[in-house]
Design a protein around this motif. Structure first.
Motif, PDB file in Angstrom:
ATOM      1  N   GLY A 207      74.442  52.818 -22.167  1.00 18.14           N
ATOM      2  CA  GLY A 207      75.831  52.367 -22.210  1.00 18.14           C
ATOM      3  C   GLY A 207      76.032  50.869 -22.217  1.00 18.14           C
ATOM      4  N   ALA A 208      74.948  50.081 -22.189  1.00 14.88           N
ATOM      5  CA  ALA A 208      75.096  48.632 -22.275  1.00 14.88           C
ATOM      6  C   ALA A 208      75.595  48.245 -23.662  1.00 14.88           C
ATOM      7  CB  ALA A 208      73.763  47.939 -21.983  1.00 14.88           C
TER       8      ALA A 208
ATOM      9  N   LEU B  53      81.918  35.881 -26.996  1.00 21.33           N
ATOM     10  CA  LEU B  53      81.847  36.928 -28.013  1.00 21.33           C
ATOM     11  C   LEU B  53      82.231  38.285 -27.423  1.00 21.33           C
ATOM     12  CD1 LEU B  53      78.531  35.931 -29.849  1.00 21.33           C
ATOM     13  CD2 LEU B  53      80.855  35.808 -30.775  1.00 21.33           C
ATOM     14  N   ILE B  54      81.746  38.571 -26.218  1.00 25.11           N
ATOM     15  CA  ILE B  54      82.073  39.840 -25.556  1.00 25.11           C
ATOM     16  C   ILE B  54      83.583  39.961 -25.361  1.00 25.11           C
ATOM     17  CG2 ILE B  54      81.832  41.160 -23.416  1.00 25.11           C
ATOM     18  CD1 ILE B  54      79.016  39.816 -23.177  1.00 25.11           C
ATOM     19  N   ARG B  55      84.185  38.894 -24.892  1.00 29.64           N
ATOM     20  CA  ARG B  55      85.629  38.914 -24.629  1.00 29.64           C
ATOM     21  C   ARG B  55      86.437  39.126 -25.898  1.00 29.64           C
ATOM     22  NH1 ARG B  55      87.277  34.318 -20.256  1.00 29.64           N
ATOM     23  NH2 ARG B  55      89.195  35.533 -20.322  1.00 29.64           N
TER      24      ARG B  55
ATOM     25  N   SER C 237      90.009  41.530 -44.812  1.00 31.68           N
ATOM     26  CA  SER C 237      90.200  40.524 -43.775  1.00 31.68           C
ATOM     27  C   SER C 237      89.462  40.966 -42.512  1.00 31.68           C
ATOM     28  CB  SER C 237      91.688  40.351 -43.461  1.00 31.68           C
ATOM     29  OG  SER C 237      92.187  41.504 -42.791  1.00 31.68           O
ATOM     30  N   GLU C 238      89.109  40.017 -41.653  1.00 30.99           N
ATOM     31  CA  GLU C 238      88.422  40.372 -40.413  1.00 30.99           C
ATOM     32  C   GLU C 238      89.313  41.223 -39.513  1.00 30.99           C
ATOM     33  OE1 GLU C 238      85.780  37.664 -38.394  1.00 30.99           O
ATOM     34  OE2 GLU C 238      85.895  36.255 -40.073  1.00 30.99           O
ATOM     35  N   THR C 239      90.631  41.004 -39.582  1.00 33.62           N
ATOM     36  CA  THR C 239      91.557  41.832 -38.803  1.00 33.62           C
ATOM     37  C   THR C 239      91.485  43.285 -39.259  1.00 33.62           C
ATOM     38  OG1 THR C 239      93.072  39.985 -38.439  1.00 33.62           O
ATOM     39  CG2 THR C 239      93.968  42.206 -38.169  1.00 33.62           C
ATOM     40  N   THR C 240      91.428  43.486 -40.575  1.00 33.25           N
ATOM     41  CA  THR C 240      91.322  44.849 -41.112  1.00 33.25           C
ATOM     42  C   THR C 240      89.999  45.478 -40.704  1.00 33.25           C
ATOM     43  OG1 THR C 240      92.717  44.276 -42.999  1.00 33.25           O
ATOM     44  CG2 THR C 240      91.356  46.247 -43.215  1.00 33.25           C
ATOM     45  N   VAL C 241      88.929  44.692 -40.722  1.00 40.53           N
ATOM     46  CA  VAL C 241      87.618  45.201 -40.292  1.00 40.53           C
ATOM     47  C   VAL C 241      87.689  45.658 -38.834  1.00 40.53           C
ATOM     48  CG1 VAL C 241      85.231  44.567 -39.792  1.00 40.53           C
ATOM     49  CG2 VAL C 241      86.283  43.841 -41.938  1.00 40.53           C
ATOM     50  N   LYS C 242      88.324  44.848 -37.985  1.00 46.00           N
ATOM     51  CA  LYS C 242      88.445  45.215 -36.574  1.00 46.00           C
ATOM     52  C   LYS C 242      89.240  46.513 -36.410  1.00 46.00           C
ATOM     53  CE  LYS C 242      88.000  40.596 -34.575  1.00 46.00           C
ATOM     54  NZ  LYS C 242      88.653  39.519 -33.777  1.00 46.00           N
ATOM     55  N   ASN C 243      90.277  46.687 -37.240  1.00 47.62           N
ATOM     56  CA  ASN C 243      91.068  47.919 -37.178  1.00 47.62           C
ATOM     57  C   ASN C 243      90.224  49.132 -37.573  1.00 47.62           C
ATOM     58  OD1 ASN C 243      93.351  46.538 -36.372  1.00 47.62           O
ATOM     59  ND2 ASN C 243      94.159  46.318 -38.441  1.00 47.62           N
ATOM     60  N   HIS C 244      89.414  48.978 -38.624  1.00 49.81           N
ATOM     61  CA  HIS C 244      88.536  50.073 -39.045  1.00 49.81           C
ATOM     62  C   HIS C 244      87.505  50.386 -37.953  1.00 49.81           C
ATOM     63  CE1 HIS C 244      90.045  50.789 -43.009  1.00 49.81           C
ATOM     64  NE2 HIS C 244      89.794  49.559 -43.444  1.00 49.81           N
ATOM     65  N   LEU C 245      86.987  49.347 -37.316  1.00 50.81           N
ATOM     66  CA  LEU C 245      86.015  49.559 -36.242  1.00 50.81           C
ATOM     67  C   LEU C 245      86.646  50.298 -35.071  1.00 50.81           C
ATOM     68  CD1 LEU C 245      84.136  46.127 -36.223  1.00 50.81           C
ATOM     69  CD2 LEU C 245      83.172  48.349 -36.839  1.00 50.81           C
ATOM     70  N   SER C 246      87.852  49.920 -34.707  1.00 44.04           N
ATOM     71  CA  SER C 246      88.542  50.593 -33.603  1.00 44.04           C
ATOM     72  C   SER C 246      88.736  52.073 -33.905  1.00 44.04           C
ATOM     73  CB  SER C 246      89.904  49.931 -33.334  1.00 44.04           C
ATOM     74  OG  SER C 246      89.739  48.609 -32.891  1.00 44.04           O
TER      75      SER C 246
ATOM     76  N   LEU D 263      84.209  58.497 -33.144  1.00 47.32           N
ATOM     77  CA  LEU D 263      82.858  58.810 -32.679  1.00 47.32           C
ATOM     78  C   LEU D 263      82.785  58.917 -31.156  1.00 47.32           C
ATOM     79  CD1 LEU D 263      80.633  56.511 -34.970  1.00 47.32           C
ATOM     80  CD2 LEU D 263      81.408  58.854 -35.371  1.00 47.32           C
ATOM     81  N   ASP D 264      83.887  58.531 -30.486  1.00 48.85           N
ATOM     82  CA  ASP D 264      83.951  58.534 -29.016  1.00 48.85           C
ATOM     83  C   ASP D 264      82.866  57.629 -28.435  1.00 48.85           C
ATOM     84  OD1 ASP D 264      84.973  59.170 -26.522  1.00 48.85           O
ATOM     85  OD2 ASP D 264      83.738  60.969 -26.295  1.00 48.85           O
ATOM     86  N   VAL D 265      82.776  56.412 -28.983  1.00 47.51           N
ATOM     87  CA  VAL D 265      81.841  55.409 -28.475  1.00 47.51           C
ATOM     88  C   VAL D 265      82.622  54.150 -28.136  1.00 47.51           C
ATOM     89  CG1 VAL D 265      79.908  56.328 -29.815  1.00 47.51           C
ATOM     90  CG2 VAL D 265      81.329  54.515 -30.800  1.00 47.51           C
ATOM     91  N   ARG D 266      81.968  53.250 -27.402  1.00 46.35           N
ATOM     92  CA  ARG D 266      82.665  52.067 -26.917  1.00 46.35           C
ATOM     93  C   ARG D 266      82.483  50.833 -27.786  1.00 46.35           C
ATOM     94  NH1 ARG D 266      81.422  50.780 -20.903  1.00 46.35           N
ATOM     95  NH2 ARG D 266      79.281  50.723 -21.667  1.00 46.35           N
ATOM     96  N   ASP D 267      81.405  50.787 -28.566  1.00 44.58           N
ATOM     97  CA  ASP D 267      81.103  49.566 -29.287  1.00 44.58           C
ATOM     98  C   ASP D 267      80.189  49.858 -30.468  1.00 44.58           C
ATOM     99  OD1 ASP D 267      78.218  49.281 -28.329  1.00 44.58           O
ATOM    100  OD2 ASP D 267      79.289  49.347 -26.429  1.00 44.58           O
ATOM    101  N   ARG D 268      79.868  48.826 -31.242  1.00 43.11           N
ATOM    102  CA  ARG D 268      79.081  48.976 -32.460  1.00 43.11           C
ATOM    103  C   ARG D 268      77.661  49.449 -32.172  1.00 43.11           C
ATOM    104  NH1 ARG D 268      81.092  44.414 -34.678  1.00 43.11           N
ATOM    105  NH2 ARG D 268      79.721  44.351 -36.476  1.00 43.11           N
ATOM    106  N   THR D 269      77.090  49.005 -31.061  1.00 42.82           N
ATOM    107  CA  THR D 269      75.734  49.441 -30.726  1.00 42.82           C
ATOM    108  C   THR D 269      75.697  50.936 -30.464  1.00 42.82           C
ATOM    109  OG1 THR D 269      75.338  47.272 -29.721  1.00 42.82           O
ATOM    110  CG2 THR D 269      73.758  49.029 -29.231  1.00 42.82           C
TER     111      THR D 269
END
Length: 227
Positions: free
Chosen positions: A100-101, A120-122, A192-201, A207-213
């Motif tokens: 979970g890290a 970066l984390i923030r 745009s990076e904003t659109t990328v962030k929206n797709h990632l969210s 996938l029920d995961v917290r982050d890209r890793t």
């Protein structure tokens, strides 16, 4: 006045804890909420203090960092955990990421590198180097292939009924598996990076995961990387 970003430092070496605390406490907007000398104390401190971030040593007495990370991630999914390691050991790093890290830092990093990582984390970015994400993807695929061979077959990919990703989300996931940053995904997909962030969210939610890793690990373990 803005709310400070609260961090717990967990390491069995007092000198390392104190050194990290000195660096962090000099930074405006950051508060060292607590310290822990082993995994048991880290779990207790997490429950008591509910920090934003825990810097977690991996090798400690009584309870190691992987077990503590797993316990905290399951009970308090909003708390981000970053592994602290002395050496870049694949098995150890993969273990902490699976537990979970959200990333890892080597203990010989400079104060500037530490503060940059926290920045970066923030902002929701990854602090796992792209090279390691690609290595992680390869390691997970190798493990999956070995397990499939022992079972006498190939692990099936998740059906669209299980995880319904849009074509764009699958493209983003594919680039995550290549270790691409948000900026690189933006350039590759002309978004745009904003659109990328929206797709990632959206992708993380499905996938029920917290982050890209965690998304990389999930995708490979469940065959989403298979064509």
């Amino acid at each position: 006045m803005s709310v400070p970003y609260r961090i717990i430092i967990c390491d069995d070496q007092t000198l390392i804890r104190q050194s990290l605390a000195i660096v962090l406490e000099r930074q405006p907007g950051i508060e060292v909420a607590g310290e822990a000398a082993d995994g048991i104390e880290a779990v207790e401190q997490a429950a008591l203090l509910q920090p934003d971030l825990i810097l977690m040593d991996m090798r400690m007495p009584r309870m190691d960092g992987i077990e503590a990370t797993r316990s905290i991630a399951q009970s308090y999914p909003d708390i981000k955990i970053v592994a602290l390691t002395t050496f870049e050991e694949d098995e150890l790093i993969t273990g902490c990421l699976e537990a979970g890290a959200i990333g890892y830092l080597l203990k010989d990093l400079t104060p500037e590198e530490l503060l940059k990582a926290i920045e970066l984390i923030r902002s929701g970015e990854s602090i796992v180097p792209a090279s390691y994400l690609r290595k992680l993807s390869g390691l997970m695929r190798s493990l999956g292939s070995a397990e499939a061979n022992r079972a006498g077959g190939t692990p099936p990919a998740l059906s669209s009924a299980s995880v319904q990703l849009t074509e764009r989300e699958r493209e983003v996931l594919g680039l995550l598996l290549e270790g691409c940053s948000n900026k690189e995904i933006s350039a590759r997909l002309f978004l745009s990076e904003t659109t990328v962030k929206n797709h990632l969210s959206s992708l993380f939610a499905k996938l029920d995961v917290r982050d890209r890793t965690q998304a990389v690990i999930f995708a490979v373990e469940n065959g989403l990387h298979l064509k």
